[in-house]
Design an enzyme around this catalytic site. Structure first.
Site, PDB file in Angstrom:
ATOM      1  N   THR B 328      94.984 -56.076  68.463  1.00 21.47           N
ATOM      2  CA  THR B 328      93.834 -56.165  68.453  1.00 21.47           C
ATOM      3  C   THR B 328      93.680 -56.735  66.930  1.00 21.47           C
ATOM      4  O   THR B 328      92.153 -57.399  67.131  1.00 21.47           O
ATOM      5  CB  THR B 328      93.289 -54.710  68.348  1.00 21.47           C
ATOM      6  OG1 THR B 328      94.062 -53.922  69.997  1.00 21.47           O
ATOM      7  CG2 THR B 328      92.732 -54.065  68.280  1.00 21.47           C
ATOM      8  N   TRP B 331      93.786 -60.413  67.085  1.00 22.62           N
ATOM      9  CA  TRP B 331      92.420 -61.478  68.139  1.00 22.62           C
ATOM     10  C   TRP B 331      91.469 -61.345  67.516  1.00 22.62           C
ATOM     11  O   TRP B 331      90.714 -62.178  67.305  1.00 22.62           O
ATOM     12  CB  TRP B 331      92.780 -59.990  68.534  1.00 22.62           C
ATOM     13  CG  TRP B 331      92.273 -60.704  70.278  1.00 22.62           C
ATOM     14  CD1 TRP B 331      92.416 -61.143  71.332  1.00 22.62           C
ATOM     15  CD2 TRP B 331      90.555 -59.779  70.444  1.00 22.62           C
ATOM     16  NE1 TRP B 331      90.775 -61.389  71.991  1.00 22.62           N
ATOM     17  CE2 TRP B 331      89.662 -60.984  71.377  1.00 22.62           C
ATOM     18  CE3 TRP B 331      88.759 -59.489  69.583  1.00 22.62           C
ATOM     19  CZ2 TRP B 331      88.697 -61.017  72.108  1.00 22.62           C
ATOM     20  CZ3 TRP B 331      88.040 -59.648  70.128  1.00 22.62           C
ATOM     21  CH2 TRP B 331      88.091 -60.081  70.671  1.00 22.62           C
ATOM     22  N   HIS B 332      91.312 -60.527  66.256  1.00 19.48           N
ATOM     23  CA  HIS B 332      90.175 -60.854  66.015  1.00 19.48           C
ATOM     24  C   HIS B 332      89.783 -61.909  64.419  1.00 19.48           C
ATOM     25  O   HIS B 332      88.630 -62.341  64.540  1.00 19.48           O
ATOM     26  CB  HIS B 332      89.809 -59.331  65.018  1.00 19.48           C
ATOM     27  CG  HIS B 332      88.880 -57.712  66.447  1.00 19.48           C
ATOM     28  ND1 HIS B 332      89.807 -57.482  67.081  1.00 19.48           N
ATOM     29  CD2 HIS B 332      87.494 -57.954  65.807  1.00 19.48           C
ATOM     30  CE1 HIS B 332      88.746 -57.016  67.738  1.00 19.48           C
ATOM     31  NE2 HIS B 332      87.859 -56.763  67.353  1.00 19.48           N
ATOM     32  N   GLY B 333      90.915 -62.334  64.150  1.00 19.14           N
ATOM     33  CA  GLY B 333      90.842 -63.626  63.429  1.00 19.14           C
ATOM     34  C   GLY B 333      92.584 -63.698  62.983  1.00 19.14           C
ATOM     35  O   GLY B 333      93.533 -62.742  62.745  1.00 19.14           O
ATOM     36  N   PHE B 480      85.056 -65.048  67.325  1.00 21.74           N
ATOM     37  CA  PHE B 480      86.623 -64.304  67.675  1.00 21.74           C
ATOM     38  C   PHE B 480      86.890 -65.249  69.170  1.00 21.74           C
ATOM     39  O   PHE B 480      86.674 -65.722  69.375  1.00 21.74           O
ATOM     40  CB  PHE B 480      86.223 -62.514  67.909  1.00 21.74           C
ATOM     41  CG  PHE B 480      85.775 -62.071  66.210  1.00 21.74           C
ATOM     42  CD1 PHE B 480      86.552 -62.293  65.668  1.00 21.74           C
ATOM     43  CD2 PHE B 480      84.733 -60.802  66.982  1.00 21.74           C
ATOM     44  CE1 PHE B 480      86.156 -61.542  64.638  1.00 21.74           C
ATOM     45  CE2 PHE B 480      84.490 -60.357  65.355  1.00 21.74           C
ATOM     46  CZ  PHE B 480      84.694 -61.101  63.931  1.00 21.74           C
TER      47      PHE B 480
END
Lengths: 378, 480
Positions: B328, B331-333, B480
């Protein structure tokens, strides 16, 4: 569209009507209304419809151009900008709109906080210029932002920090403090500049501190200046703020009729004689250009009526000095205004002959102090 | 193209809506007469064309990449279905995952890995400096959900490439979610209903979402930027920064989700809700059930449960949670701050699961709310920081590491200036406004008949004013 319309609530029908009318209506309006060439209130050219080619499409240039065009040519743009300003100040009760404020005392303004690093870099650039002026008496002064005199304390330009940086970086230059000579009324309510008719004290202080000779006095001598009204003046902040504001009244002060003003022609690099006040410019996009014809690299004002012992002054400056220099000329035999934004300091010796023993004043506002990269020096 | 721009709102959208509703519904192959009357295949083509223009407007170079990913997902879907029950079907699924995740990995994470290899081994491998294609994280997950669900037999094969491409590229949710699963919209691709009410409700939702973005998120985003750049190290400035950032990211992202859901409704789709007043939660566990629901549920269904979830013993359960939250965050960065952010929430969730959850249930509500707010705000310092040291420094300032200065002139000015937007954000992040509107609707239904369209008109006017004049307009979740 399908569905059982007989059971549709009226509010849904109305909501649909409102949405479709707004989106479709403004689409038709924006397509139908001729795009403006100039955005008068913002004093800038409007973005044009971009060229549509395969190259501009693939590079994204067309899209970026269209985004600017869509915003600039939007129907009733000025009315919408006013609605936004009203919303910011009256509905959301914010005290500025991205730094733009309206104040009971100083009118409209914009605060910005130049960084210490930028101010220091500017000061070092000025130091390198000052060091090359051998034999001249060097003075320096900072024009405070008008927010310093506002009724509310706005964040932004820190005058004390600027003065301490100047003192550290230009230790050999004499600092002239202009703050005591200025107040909320010294500036136009709709513009960032000071009002020429309210800054005689500034000129007197500079002349007294920076080698100015008292002008001849006596009953036979006409007054130093004649006051003339130019007309209603809507400054740059009035358009940016987009709120109704009464315009200022611009008054200009003409010194002795013998005063000669010469400008350096940007193209031919030759000196041309011209009027000190450009009344045509007052009717143009930037009325403040009335003073010494606006942005110019080099201007020289000569005073044949100067008193005995009057010296020359080299004024390194920004736009504020355009309205100040005419008030200073009675104290000097000649003032040469040098705007390092438009001329590289390295080419100055070929255009200006610096007289030994003359005075040099570095006079800059907070905006220039915070923008070292625009000065062609150091 | 941004939803919050004049070119979208007053050029792209009216043209798209007009074309969409002008094109008649086709005589379809549905079994019922109603289905035949509602077959929207031609309209899918309009949506596909509009979505390609929408995406290509900002990213013309990456249209080909998206097209390749769409083709790959669709073809592998054909193979998965054709070889169902055989090993080749699994091979097709693995190939689909490899292509999808490979593309995402290459464009999003290559430079992160190179930089870390360089730092670890003293190497000097040059960075690729490839720009991140907008929305790649979202549409990759959508394509994967289709192939995985198809393999699992949870959805049917989509034989029409245009319909599948329309699903993946559907502009309302293409670049910032919600992550719509194929199974959730499969039926709508072949048969969907349009009505005045659906259009009106969609337009209302879109307008309110746009209002959240333009009138609150942008204002507080600008405030967060000012606080971030300020040299003032006071306690008030630190809290003003993190509170404005927290509201900014919530109103920005949930506003975008509202707009996506509203636009979807106008065109006959129902997308899942993505936010459910997360800041009203009383625990981190509850927060993550209410924040970015489409992503959390994606990881739950495609990673956590396949790994065994909580059914394989405590150690494996902890491992599964750590994996999900590592992913998670990542995934955001592509950065250690995002990984740390994921790890931070994994730790909090584990603590709540094994210990604190029972304690929180017994505490008074306001204590639980304060607990949640505090830890979420600290989490945002990680999320927003370019480096871990910056996050630690900003979090430190929140607790007095700036030398005990309570407030400075700048922070006091901005607190006063932005008090109303902050108060509106505080109230707007709770269900109070919608409850008040519902109560008003129950007691004065006739009044709502006038109030609702008036509110939409007033909001549109105000939003347009901000868009025409404004320049501060980024969407956080585009990166993202």
């Amino acid at each position: 569209m399908t569905g059982k319309t007989e059971k549709t609530p009226l509010r849904h029908i109305l909501t649909l009507a409102v949405s479709v009318s707004a989106l479709g209506g403004f689409f038709i309006l924006n397509c139908a209304v001729k795009a403006p060439e100039i955005l008068e209130s913002e004093r800038r050219a409007a973005a044009e419809f971009p060229k549509l080619t395969a190259g501009t499409l693939l590079s994204g240039e067309f899209m970026r151009g269209f985004e600017d065009f869509a915003a600039d040519s939007f129907a009733f743009r000025d009315a919408f900008r006013t609605i936004k300003a009203f919303s910011v100040f009256e509905i959301f009760r914010q005290t500025d709109k991205s730094g733009l404020y309206r104040d009971d005392l100083v009118g409209a303004g914009k605060f910005a906080a130049p960084t210490e690093t930028d101010m220091r870099r500017t000061a070092r650039k000025l130091k390198s210029v000052a060091d090359s002026l051998g034999g001249l008496n060097v003075y320096v002064s900072v024009i405070p932002d008008k927010s310093a005199f506002a009724g509310r304390k706005y964040p932004g330009f820190d005058m004390k920090l600027a003065e301490s940086i100047i003192a550290e970086e230009l230790p050999d230059a004499r600092y002239i403090d202009l703050v005591p000579e200025l107040g909320a009324d010294s500036f136009y309510k709709t513009d960032l500049h000071w009002d020429q008719s309210k800054i005689a004290g500034v000129a007197d202080k500079i002349a007294a501190a920076a080698g100015g000779a008292p002008p001849p006095d006596g009953d036979a001598v006409p007054p130093l200046f004649q006051t003339r009204p130019a007309g209603a003046f809507c400054g740059v902040y009035r358009g940016q703020l987009a709120l109704p504001m009464p315009p200022d009244t611009m008054i200009y002060m003409t010194p002795s009729p013998g005063t000669v003003t010469r400008y350096l022609d940007d193209k031919t690099l030759s000196w041309e004689e011209g009027e000190m006040y450009d009344l045509e410019a007052f009717a143009g996009r930037d009325p403040y250009d009335i003073f010494l014809r606006g942005a110019r690299a080099l201007i020289a004002i000569e005073n044949p009526d100067a008193g005995e012992g009057a010296r020359e002054l080299y004024l390194f400056r920004d736009s504020f000095a355009s309205s100040l220099a005419p008030l200073l000329i009675p104290y000097y035999s000649k003032i040469t205004l040098i705007d390092l934004r438009y001329i590289d300091f390295r080419v100055l010796p070929s255009l200006v002959e610096f007289s030994p023993g003359a005075d040099a004043l570095f006079l800059y506002s907070s905006q220039i102090l915070g923008s070292p990269d625009i000065l062609n020096a150091g | 193209m941004l939803f919050s721009s004049p070119e979208f709102l007053y050029y792209f959208l009216p043209i798209t809506i007009a074309l969409y509703f002008i094109v008649p519904l086709a005589r379809g192959r549905g079994e019922s007469p109603g289905a035949r009357a509602r077959d929207p295949r031609r309209r899918n083509l309009v949506l596909l064309a509009a979505s390609l223009v929408f995406y290509g407007w900002g990213e013309p170079r990456y249209l080909l990449l998206m097209a390749a990913q769409v083709l790959s997902g669709w073809f592998f879907g054909l193979f998965i279905d054709r070889w169902r029950g055989k090993g080749l079907s699994k091979a097709a699924l693995i190939a689909s995952l490899a292509v999808g995740l490979g593309g995402l990995g290459f464009f999003k994470y290559t430079d992160f890995f190179i930089a870390n290899v360089n730092a670890l081994f003293g190497a000097a491998i040059p960075l690729t400096r490839i720009a991140l294609p907008i929305g790649i994280s979202f549409y990759t997950f959508q394509i994967l959900s289709y192939d995985i669900d198809l393999y699992r037999g949870k959805t049917e094969l989509q034989r029409s490439l245009p319909a599948f491409a329309a699903y993946v590229t559907l502009f309302p949710q293409l670049i910032a979610g919600p992550i719509v699963r194929y199974a959730d919209v499969a039926r709508s691709l072949g048969e969907r209903e349009h009505s005045v009410s659906r259009f009106a409700l969609g337009a209302r939702r879109f307008t309110f979402g746009l209002g959240k973005k333009v009138l609150i998120a942008n204002v507080l985003g600008e405030l967060a930027d000012i606080c971030r750049a300020s040299g003032e190290k006071s306690l008030l400035m630190a809290w003003l920064y993190i509170v404005s950032y927290a509201f900014h990211i919530y109103f920005d992202f949930s506003g975008y989700s509202d707009m996506a859901i509203g636009l979807g409704r106008i065109f006959g789709f129902e997308f899942m809700e993505n936010f459910n007043y997360p800041y009203t939660s009383k625990s981190v566990t509850e927060f993550w059930r209410r924040w970015h629901i489409s992503l959390s549920s994606w990881f739950r269904d495609y990673v956590y449960i396949p790994l065994g979830g909580n059914r394989a013993g405590p150690a494996r359960h902890i491992f599964n949670i750590l994996v999900v939250w590592f992913l998670t965050g990542f995934w955001h960065g592509a950065g250690w701050t995002f990984i740390a952010w994921g790890g931070y929430f994994a730790a909090l969730l584990l603590i709540e699961k094994f210990f604190l959850g029972r304690v929180l249930e017994k505490l008074p509500s306001f204590v639980s709310h304060i607990y949640l707010a505090l830890f979420v705000l600290i989490g945002w310092t990680l999320f927003d920081a370019p480096e871990l040291s910056t996050a630690i420094s900003r979090a430190g300032l929140m607790f007095g590491a700036g030398g005990g200065v309570l407030a400075g002139g700048e922070s006091l000015y901005y607190l006063r200036s932005c008090a109303v937007p902050l108060a509106l954000a505080l109230v707007g992040s709770t269900p109070l406004p919608s409850k008040a509107a519902a109560a008003l609707g129950r007691r004065a239904g006739r009044l709502m008949t006038a109030l609702e369209p008036l509110a939409v008109a007033a909001l549109l006017t105000l939003i347009t004013a901000y868009l025409v004049d404004g320049s501060f307009n980024p969407f956080i979740y585009f990166r993202f």
